[in-house]
Design a protein around this motif. Structure first.
Motif, mmCIF file in Angstrom:
data_model
loop_
_atom_site.group_PDB
_atom_site.id
_atom_site.type_symbol
_atom_site.label_atom_id
_atom_site.label_comp_id
_atom_site.label_asym_id
_atom_site.label_seq_id
_atom_site.Cartn_x
_atom_site.Cartn_y
_atom_site.Cartn_z
ATOM 1 N N ARG A 12 -20.331 -29.380 13.730
ATOM 2 C CA ARG A 12 -19.631 -29.588 14.997
ATOM 3 C C ARG A 12 -18.542 -28.539 15.198
ATOM 4 N NH1 ARG A 12 -19.299 -29.942 19.974
ATOM 5 N NH2 ARG A 12 -17.640 -31.206 20.886
ATOM 6 N N ILE A 13 -17.816 -28.187 14.129
ATOM 7 C CA ILE A 13 -16.775 -27.156 14.233
ATOM 8 C C ILE A 13 -17.400 -25.824 14.628
ATOM 9 C CG2 ILE A 13 -15.061 -25.839 12.922
ATOM 10 C CD1 ILE A 13 -14.576 -28.364 11.259
ATOM 11 N N ASN A 14 -18.512 -25.474 14.001
ATOM 12 C CA ASN A 14 -19.212 -24.230 14.371
ATOM 13 C C ASN A 14 -19.660 -24.262 15.825
ATOM 14 O OD1 ASN A 14 -18.893 -23.225 11.792
ATOM 15 N ND2 ASN A 14 -20.946 -23.766 11.115
ATOM 16 N N GLY A 15 -20.074 -25.450 16.280
ATOM 17 C CA GLY A 15 -20.500 -25.575 17.669
ATOM 18 C C GLY A 15 -19.362 -25.359 18.658
ATOM 19 N N ILE A 16 -18.138 -25.682 18.264
ATOM 20 C CA ILE A 16 -16.973 -25.458 19.131
ATOM 21 C C ILE A 16 -16.541 -23.998 19.082
ATOM 22 C CG2 ILE A 16 -14.533 -26.038 19.447
ATOM 23 C CD1 ILE A 16 -15.216 -28.855 18.410
ATOM 24 N N LEU A 17 -16.608 -23.397 17.894
ATOM 25 C CA LEU A 17 -16.170 -22.006 17.743
ATOM 26 C C LEU A 17 -17.186 -21.010 18.303
ATOM 27 C CD1 LEU A 17 -14.588 -21.973 14.168
ATOM 28 C CD2 LEU A 17 -13.428 -22.088 16.370
ATOM 29 N N ALA A 18 -18.446 -21.411 18.414
ATOM 30 C CA ALA A 18 -19.475 -20.481 18.904
ATOM 31 C C ALA A 18 -19.180 -19.982 20.319
ATOM 32 C CB ALA A 18 -20.850 -21.129 18.829
ATOM 33 N N PRO A 19 -18.882 -20.845 21.301
ATOM 34 C CA PRO A 19 -18.536 -20.312 22.625
ATOM 35 C C PRO A 19 -17.242 -19.513 22.628
ATOM 36 C CG PRO A 19 -18.293 -22.703 22.573
ATOM 37 C CD PRO A 19 -18.996 -22.315 21.326
ATOM 38 N N LEU A 20 -16.278 -19.879 21.765
ATOM 39 C CA LEU A 20 -15.051 -19.089 21.663
ATOM 40 C C LEU A 20 -15.368 -17.677 21.202
ATOM 41 C CD1 LEU A 20 -11.956 -18.821 21.677
ATOM 42 C CD2 LEU A 20 -11.950 -19.713 19.336
ATOM 43 N N ARG A 21 -16.256 -17.557 20.245
ATOM 44 C CA ARG A 21 -16.663 -16.239 19.757
ATOM 45 C C ARG A 21 -17.338 -15.435 20.874
ATOM 46 N NH1 ARG A 21 -17.761 -14.651 14.577
ATOM 47 N NH2 ARG A 21 -17.764 -16.839 13.890
ATOM 48 N N GLN A 22 -18.221 -16.079 21.631
ATOM 49 C CA GLN A 22 -18.922 -15.388 22.718
ATOM 50 C C GLN A 22 -17.943 -14.923 23.796
ATOM 51 O OE1 GLN A 22 -21.803 -18.236 24.044
ATOM 52 N NE2 GLN A 22 -22.982 -18.196 22.148
ATOM 53 N N ILE A 23 -16.984 -15.777 24.123
ATOM 54 C CA ILE A 23 -16.001 -15.424 25.156
ATOM 55 C C ILE A 23 -15.160 -14.237 24.717
ATOM 56 C CG2 ILE A 23 -13.914 -16.239 26.331
ATOM 57 C CD1 ILE A 23 -15.216 -19.061 26.306
#
Length: 465
Positions: free
Chosen positions: A159-170
Motif C-alpha cells: 500500500r505504501i508503494n502504491g501511494i508513493l508510485a504516483p508521487l514518483r511519476q509526478i
C-alpha cells in the motif's frame, strides 16, 4: 548521468548496458562529479571529451569563484533558484491529471484521485514541486508506515508503494518540465513479500460445494473450474456466454462499481466450459437470465459486491468447515492447480487464465505441476529398474555393439540377452498427447463424474444478496 553545472541541466549518456552493477559504477562517478562541482574544480571538457556541450557549459577557470562554481561577475542579488519558481505541488498535480487521464482507465483515475486527496496533496500541496526534497519524502514514507492498515495494525509495504508510485511519476514529469533533478529518482520501492498460493484440494472443493447455500453453488462452481478473476466473474453478462460452442467470452470486468475493459489485453480470452461449468451456467440461466443482464446478480439485479460476498458467504463457510482462512481469489488459483494436476498443456492453461505467456504460470504454480494420475519421477524409476535390476546394464568397459554378459558364464542352452534398444524421445507435443493427456483425460473424466455424482440435488434458486 543527470546533474546541474553552472545553472544548467547536464545529461551525458554512456554505452554501458543497464545493469545494477553499472548503475552503481555511474552513481559513484556522479558523486565524484558533484563533489568537484562543489569545490570549483570540475573540468567538463576533460571529464566528457566527446560531449557536444563541453564548450557551452564550461566557463574559463578565472571566471569561477573557488568553492562556489559561480561566475565571479554574478550580481549580489541573484534571482530565486529555478526550483523556487515552479508551481506548487497542488497546482502542478491538477495540470498533470488533465494531461494524462486520457491514458488511464476510469478505475485507475478513481484510485489516483483518492490517493492524491487522501495523502499526497495534504502533505505536499503547498510546497513548490521543485523544492520537495528526498528527506521530506522519506519522512512521509515513515509516517505512512505508522498508519493503521486495512487488515493489519500498520499499513503494508504494498500500500505504501502504491501511494508513493504516483508521487514518483509526478516528480519525474515535473523534473522534465522544469529542469530539476527528481529527489526520489533513486529511491527504491519497499520490498513486498511474495504472496503464497493456497489453492483448495479437490476434496475441499467438493465439501464447499456440498455445504454452500444453493443459490451460491453455481457461482462457486464457475469460479472454481474456470479461473475467472473476481471482477471478470461479477461483470460476466449473458451476452458473453456461448452455450452452443461452450465458451465464456471474457470482454469486460467489473471494478469499483463500473464495467471496465479487462485488466490487460491478454485477459481478453475465450474460456472453454467443462461439463460441470456448462451445467451450472444452464441452471443459473434459468434462474437469472430474465432478471438481469449479469449472470450472477443480487436481489436488485446488479452485480455482486465482493466485500458483501466475502463477509456474508465466503469467510463464514470457511469457518463452518474449519478450513484455513483464504481470500476468494484462491478459487482462481485452485482452477490453475487442478488443470496442472490433470495434465493439461501449460500453453492452454495460460490462455484460460488470461496470461500472455507460460512464464507466470510456472513461476507461481511450479510446485503444483506434479499431477494426480502419476508420481513425478516414477517413469525414470521404472526405466532404471528395467535396465539394471537383472544385471543387464552396460559395464564401463563394454564395446559398443557387443552383447552384455551376466557375471556367470552363459551356458550352451541359455539365450544371450539382446542389447536393449536405445530410447528415442518423442517431441514434447507428441509425448504430452500420448503419455500424459491420454492418462490424464480418462482420470479427470472419472474424477469429475464421481464429483458430480457426489453433489446433492437441488432446484435452481434465484441468487440472493
Amino acid at each position: 548521468m543527470d546533474f546541474r553545472f553552472q545553472g544548467q541541466r547536464c545529461r551525458e549518456y554512456t554505452a554501458l548496458t543497464d545493469t545494477p552493477a553499472n548503475r552503481k559504477r555511474l552513481q559513484k562517478a556522479l558523486e565524484s562529479i558533484e563533489a568537484q562541482i562543489a569545490a570549483g574544480t570540475f573540468d567538463y571538457a576533460k571529464t566528457f571529451p566527446g560531449s557536444k556541450f563541453k564548450g557551452r557549459t564550461t566557463a574559463p577557470p578565472e571566471a569561477v569563484v573557488a568553492g562556489a562554481g559561480l561566475p565571479a561577475s554574478a550580481p549580489t542579488e541573484s534571482p530565486p533558484p529555478l526550483a523556487a519558481r515552479t508551481p506548487t505541488f497542488a497546482e502542478y498535480t491538477k495540470q498533470w491529471m488533465a494531461e494524462h487521464q486520457v491514458e488511464w482507465r476510469r478505475s485507475h483515475i478513481k484510485i489516483l484521485n483518492s490517493t492524491l486527496k487522501g495523502h499526497l496533496v495534504p502533505r505536499f500541496g503547498e510546497t513548490k514541486v521543485g523544492c520537495i526534497t528526498k528527506a521530506e519524502v522519506m519522512a512521509f514514507r515513515a509516517d505512512l508506515a505508522a498508519l493503521p492498515g486495512r487488515a493489519k495494525a500498520t499499513m503494508s509495504n504494498k500500500r505504501i508503494n502504491g501511494i508513493l508510485a504516483p508521487l514518483r511519476q509526478i516528480l519525474d514529469d515535473a523534473s522534465e518540465a522544469f529542469g530539476f533533478v527528481s529527489p526520489i529518482a533513486n529511491l527504491k520501492p519497499l520490498k513486498i513479500r511474495k504472496a503464497d498460493v493456497q489453492p483448495f484440494a479437490l476434496d475441499e472443493v467438493q465439501r464447499l460445494l456440498a455445504t454452500v447455500r444453493p443459490d451460491y453453488r453455481d457461482y462457486f462452481t464457475v469460479r472454481f473450474f474456470t479461473g475467472l478473476r473476481t471482477g471478470e466473474c461479477h461483470g460476466l453478462k449473458w451476452k458473453y456466454v456461448d452455450f452452443e460452442n461452450r465458451l465464456i467470452l471474457i470482454r469486460e470486468t467489473f471494478v469499483l462499481g463500473e464495467d471496465e475493459y479487462t485488466k490487460t489485453d491478454s485477459s481478453q480470452r475465450d474460456i472453454q466450459m467443462t461439463q460441470v461449468v456448462y451445467e451450472a451456467l444452464k441452471r443459473q440461466h434459468a434462474a437469472t437470465s430474465r432478471l438481469s443482464p449479469y449472470v450472477f446478480c443480487n436481489s436488485e439485479c446488479m452485480p455482486l459486491d465482493n466485500k458483501n460476498f466475502s463477509d456474508r458467504v465466503w469467510y463464514p463457510i470457511l469457518r463452518h468447515l474449519d478450513l484455513p482462512k483464504r481470500r476468494p481469489y484462491q478459487m482462481r488459483h485452485t482452477a490453475a492447480t487442478l488443470w496442472l494436476a490433470s495434465g493439461e498443456a501449460p500453453e492452454w492453461i495460460a490462455r484460460q487464465l488470461g496470461h500472455a505467456s507460460t512464464e507466470m504460470l510456472f513461476r507461481v504454480y511450479s510446485r503444483f505441476v506434479p499431477n494426480l494420475t502419476r508420481r513425478d519421477g516414477s517413469a525414470i524409476d521404472r526405466l532404471l529398474a528395467t535396465r539394471f535390476s537383472s544385471g543387464q546394464g552396460e559395464s564401463p568397459g563394454a564395446q559398443d555393439g557387443a552383447p552384455q554378459q551376466a557375471h556367470s558364464q552363459v551356458g550352451a542352452n541359455e539365450a544371450v540377452p539382446e542389447k536393449p534398444v536405445p530410447l528415442r524421445m518423442a517431441p514434447l507435443s507428441t509425448r504430452h498427447k500420448s503419455a500424459t493427456a491420454a492418462n490424464a483425460d480418462s482420470a479427470t473424466d472419472a474424477a469429475f463424474s464421481a464429483f458430480r455424482a457426489s453433489l446433492p440435488g437441488e432446484s435452481p434458486g434465484q441468487l440472493a444478496a
